[in-house]
Write a protein that holds these residues in place. Structure first.
Motif, short mmCIF file in Angstrom:
data_model
loop_
_atom_site.label_atom_id
_atom_site.label_comp_id
_atom_site.label_asym_id
_atom_site.label_seq_id
_atom_site.Cartn_x
_atom_site.Cartn_y
_atom_site.Cartn_z
N THR A 76 0.86 -1.19 0.00
CA THR A 76 0.00 0.00 0.00
C THR A 76 0.89 1.22 0.00
O THR A 76 1.79 1.35 0.82
N THR A 77 0.61 2.13 -0.94
CA THR A 77 1.33 3.41 -1.01
C THR A 77 0.37 4.51 -0.57
O THR A 77 -0.81 4.26 -0.32
N ILE A 78 0.86 5.73 -0.51
CA ILE A 78 0.02 6.87 -0.14
C ILE A 78 -1.20 6.97 -1.06
O ILE A 78 -2.29 7.32 -0.62
N GLU A 79 -1.04 6.61 -2.33
CA GLU A 79 -2.17 6.66 -3.26
C GLU A 79 -3.25 5.66 -2.90
O GLU A 79 -4.41 5.82 -3.28
N GLY A 80 -2.90 4.62 -2.15
CA GLY A 80 -3.86 3.59 -1.76
C GLY A 80 -4.62 3.91 -0.50
O GLY A 80 -5.56 3.20 -0.13
N LEU A 81 -4.24 4.98 0.21
CA LEU A 81 -4.94 5.34 1.45
C LEU A 81 -6.22 6.11 1.19
O LEU A 81 -7.20 5.90 1.87
N GLY A 82 -6.19 7.03 0.28
CA GLY A 82 -7.36 7.85 0.02
C GLY A 82 -7.21 8.62 -1.28
O GLY A 82 -6.17 8.58 -1.92
N THR A 83 -8.29 9.30 -1.64
CA THR A 83 -8.29 10.11 -2.85
C THR A 83 -8.71 11.53 -2.48
O THR A 83 -9.13 11.78 -1.35
N THR A 106 5.66 14.20 3.65
CA THR A 106 4.29 13.90 4.05
C THR A 106 3.84 12.47 3.74
O THR A 106 3.29 11.81 4.63
N PRO A 107 4.05 11.93 2.54
CA PRO A 107 3.60 10.56 2.31
C PRO A 107 4.24 9.56 3.28
O PRO A 107 3.54 8.70 3.83
N GLY A 108 5.53 9.69 3.51
CA GLY A 108 6.20 8.79 4.43
C GLY A 108 5.72 8.97 5.86
O GLY A 108 5.54 7.99 6.60
N MET A 109 5.51 10.21 6.27
CA MET A 109 4.99 10.48 7.61
C MET A 109 3.61 9.86 7.79
O MET A 109 3.31 9.23 8.81
N ILE A 110 2.75 10.05 6.80
CA ILE A 110 1.39 9.51 6.88
C ILE A 110 1.43 7.99 6.91
O ILE A 110 0.70 7.35 7.70
N MET A 111 2.26 7.38 6.10
CA MET A 111 2.34 5.91 6.10
C MET A 111 2.89 5.37 7.41
O MET A 111 2.40 4.36 7.93
N ALA A 112 3.88 6.04 7.99
CA ALA A 112 4.40 5.61 9.30
C ALA A 112 3.32 5.79 10.37
O ALA A 112 3.13 4.92 11.23
N ALA A 113 2.60 6.90 10.31
CA ALA A 113 1.54 7.16 11.29
C ALA A 113 0.39 6.17 11.12
O ALA A 113 -0.20 5.72 12.12
#
Length: 182
Positions: A76-83, A106-113
């Motif tokens: 799952t990448t940042i694109e897979g979390l939401g639109t 931001t993408p890495g921070m969000i994925m870690a969070a």
């Protein structure tokens, strides 16, 4: 070109297959092979965390994983979390709490969070800071990033609707969903 391997993985819920050079890093397959450029390349040494994605539900730095290693896995990448139309609660919170500046981390921070909140839906500030300590932001003192993660946790535990308000500029929500600074 060196030796190649076949990789078949579920990426953001879609089956993806490719023949890749055996030494191809996951971050390069995602960006160059699949066009998922929300996963950023920051350092190629695993120091910055900009390339963080989930593999089988766990946060990993994709610059430390070969594409061949995710054969058969769920990525799952940042694109897979939401639109832009349906932001993930963390994407919404980063937007609302001004948890991003230039947007590169931001993408890495969000994925870690997201990994943290999956394991601990109600973390305290110290737990959030510990969870994101492998992700570097060169713009902030992390205060608003931590606020955003705590806000997303609170929204999830309170069961509040996390739908975004109308953005100040129409493309802002889509930018946050793709990991681009607003």
């Amino acid at each position: 070109m060196g030796a190649t391997v076949r990789v078949a993985a579920s990426v953001n819920g879609e089956p993806r297959e490719a023949e890749v050079e055996a030494r191809t890093l996951l971050v390069h397959w995602l960006r160059d092979g699949l066009g998922l450029t929300g996963t950023h390349i920051g350092c190629d040494t695993s120091n910055c965390g900009a390339c963080t994605v989930h593999v089988n539900g766990e946060a990993v730095k994709s610059c430390t994983v070969l594409a061949a290693q995710v054969d058969g896995a769920e990525v799952t990448t940042i694109e897979g979390l939401g639109t832009g139309d349906d932001l993930h609660p963390l994407q919404e919170a980063f937007w609302q709490e001004h948890g991003l500046q230039c947007g590169y981390c931001t993408p890495g921070m969000i994925m870690a969070a997201a990994d943290l909140l999956e394991r601990n839906p109600d973390p305290d500030e110290q737990q959030v800071r510990h969870a994101i300590e492998g992700n570097l932001c060169r713009c902030t003192g992390y205060h608003n990033i931590v606020k955003a993660v705590l806000a997303a946790a609170h929204a999830s535990t309170e069961g509040r609707d996390a739908s975004p308000p109308e953005p100040a500029r129409p493309e802002a929500a889509e930018d946050v969903a793709r990991g681009v600074g607003a």
